[in-house]
Design a protein around this motif. Sequence first.
Motif, short mmCIF file in Angstrom:
data_model
loop_
_atom_site.label_atom_id
_atom_site.label_comp_id
_atom_site.label_asym_id
_atom_site.label_seq_id
_atom_site.Cartn_x
_atom_site.Cartn_y
_atom_site.Cartn_z
N GLN A 14 0.84 -1.19 0.00
CA GLN A 14 0.00 0.00 0.00
C GLN A 14 0.87 1.24 0.00
OE1 GLN A 14 -2.07 0.39 3.64
NE2 GLN A 14 -3.01 2.33 3.16
N ALA A 15 0.53 2.18 -0.86
CA ALA A 15 1.24 3.45 -0.85
C ALA A 15 0.77 4.24 0.36
CB ALA A 15 0.93 4.23 -2.12
N PRO A 16 1.69 4.67 1.22
CA PRO A 16 1.26 5.41 2.41
C PRO A 16 0.66 6.75 2.03
CG PRO A 16 3.64 5.48 2.16
CD PRO A 16 3.14 4.54 1.12
N ARG A 532 -1.84 12.64 11.60
CA ARG A 532 -1.58 11.54 10.66
C ARG A 532 -1.44 10.23 11.43
NH1 ARG A 532 1.01 15.93 8.77
NH2 ARG A 532 2.74 15.62 10.21
N VAL A 533 -1.74 9.14 10.74
CA VAL A 533 -1.62 7.80 11.30
C VAL A 533 -0.58 7.05 10.49
CG1 VAL A 533 -2.80 5.59 11.64
CG2 VAL A 533 -3.98 7.73 12.19
N GLU A 534 0.33 6.35 11.19
CA GLU A 534 1.37 5.58 10.49
C GLU A 534 0.73 4.49 9.63
OE1 GLU A 534 1.26 6.18 13.65
OE2 GLU A 534 3.08 7.26 14.26
N ALA A 535 1.42 4.16 8.54
CA ALA A 535 0.89 3.18 7.58
C ALA A 535 0.61 1.84 8.24
CB ALA A 535 1.87 3.01 6.42
N HIS A 554 -8.05 3.57 10.09
CA HIS A 554 -7.72 4.70 10.96
C HIS A 554 -7.04 5.81 10.15
CE1 HIS A 554 -8.47 2.35 14.70
NE2 HIS A 554 -8.08 1.33 13.94
N TYR A 555 -7.49 7.05 10.36
CA TYR A 555 -6.93 8.20 9.67
C TYR A 555 -6.67 9.33 10.66
CZ TYR A 555 -8.38 6.10 5.21
OH TYR A 555 -8.53 5.25 4.15
N ASP A 566 -6.68 2.01 0.71
CA ASP A 566 -6.27 1.59 2.05
C ASP A 566 -6.90 0.27 2.49
OD1 ASP A 566 -4.65 3.86 2.35
OD2 ASP A 566 -6.38 5.07 2.94
N LEU A 567 -7.91 -0.18 1.77
CA LEU A 567 -8.53 -1.46 2.08
C LEU A 567 -7.83 -2.62 1.36
CD1 LEU A 567 -10.96 -2.50 3.75
CD2 LEU A 567 -12.34 -2.35 1.67
#
Length: 638
Positions: A14-16, A532-535, A554-555, A566-567
Amino acid sequence: MSHSTSARVRAANQAPSPQPQKDSFPVLMLGAIGVVFGDIGTSPLYAMKESFIGPHPLAVDRVHIFGVLSLVFWSLMLIVTVKYVFVAMRADNRGEGGSFALLALISSHLDDRRKALLMVLGVAAAALFYGDAMLTPAISVLSAVEGLTIVEARLEPLVLPIAVLILLGLFFIQSRGTAKVGALFGPIVLVYFGTLATLGVVNIAARPEILAIFNPVWALEFFQKDPRLAFLAMGSVFLAVTGAETLYADMGHFGRKAIGASWLVLVFPCLMLNYMGQGALLLANPAAVENPFYLMAPDWARLPLIILATLATIIASQAVISGAFSVTHQAIQLGFLPRFKILHTSEKSAGQIYMPAINWGLLVMVLVLVLGFQESTRLASAYGISVVGTMLITTAMLAFLLFKVWRWKPWAAAATIGLFALVDVSFFLSNIAKIADGGWVPLLVAGVIFTVLTTWAKGRSVLRHHLLADAIPLEVFVKSTAASVHRVKGTSVFLSAAREGVPAALLHNLKHNQVLHENVVLLTVAVEETPRVEAEKRLEMRSVGHGFTRVILHYGFTEEIDIPRDLAPISQHGIGLEPMRTSYFLGRQKLIAAKEVAGMALWREHLFAWLLKVSESAMDYYRLPANRVVELGSQLRI
């Protein structure tokens, strides 16, 4: 994966979410100069003039000139340098600043009662920001264009049309984004600040005694000579510090060190040189009080100065408009506003967004102000009260921070907050006099926006309560229904505001279609009290059995939500997300206000119902593929 365990899934493929790019320190300083200081940098166009010929005129003599300038210097020193650069900007929420970031930083350290009070203060600060956002473009552009009357008095009838055309152009280009023109902001404002300093030095050289204004005794003598006028003059002096909040609000874009260094090394000295230059001019020629900023320049330089000042005011206005988009986005994420249409104007920068509803709403209000007040002097009477209100709230929130989070020694915290409160309250009381002269306008706008923000937050809470009260426990539903219902191939994703229970959209789909997909994902989007939430912490999933999976994304409150992206990692666990075999089901409630509920009057229920109706579809906001979305509506009485 065990049915009974919950796991965080690292997004390996996933691209962060885009993170702020780390530019070199000089580049960050240049960017900060162009974006952060545009508002406070254009204050010399009108602050000094309004102090002497505003609603409460002052005699243009030595005592008053020195007194006003001493107040300007110490206001900039105490409010901008000490309060914001040295204290507030240390209160970063993972690098982010501003009311919502400070609110989120403090709230986790307080009990429910204090948290509720803090929430009200944070929402009030956001509401007041919009009052500032509509006044800044109006007064800045109008004051710059009014310089034409200094060049040629007969051009006065053109001032208003030119200002309106500039503002129309400014708001109409917002949909194109600011990525390209943004690169020009820094150099233009840098030239502007250099011009401020040059004009100041030239005039100071003619009357060097003006340098004595650094002595606070002049401010005290001003108050001693005429306490009433000195107190009222503070309302105009405050115009010199409008824009100070931007330093803290834009901290996430450029960093504390770059903004602080830009202020201390360049912006503050240039501003003070210009203010002292205007004071020196007034000592030599009191008649120049009609527009000391432009009259500092020689005749041949005034037209180029008008062009440069107009460019600077456009840039300052652009920064405020972009700030309005950012604040609105954060308010939506944190649950204080319904979803608005958001357009992304840059593929490289996640922060480049355009919100049509906010843009056109601001334009209407700005034009109403310009056409209603018609002169920057009259606009200045309305300007400042919303800003000082925001500053007061920031001081109150900093008090929570110093005492409860940072746990300073009580005497140090009390002395610091006491100093800030003394300055802010003094300016607030002096600005109260502006209410009758137009200050009621931004307060009225802030009051309306505060009502909308709190009504939406309360309404969502009531709506969630009603939905949860009728919700069926997921485990019970799976055991009683999943085995007996016909299953079809593919994956269905049901969005749910609650982390527990069966979404209403799932029940409606089962009722009408009487089938379930082989993979059923119950998805909740959770916005955390962090920017921000870490990847690796983005996705949380739990298998319930029989093909049912509970997923939480989580965002942070500054991040953009992209559900398909993100899914995607759940496909590693055997849940197929092929584009043509995945359907997204959304529930859309139509609220019918039937009676008053606890803490919510009937008229607020009707307002919430209307906001719910005009809210942007979750499909666009969450970036869901349009051809794979099914919306299921229902009615709910409260």
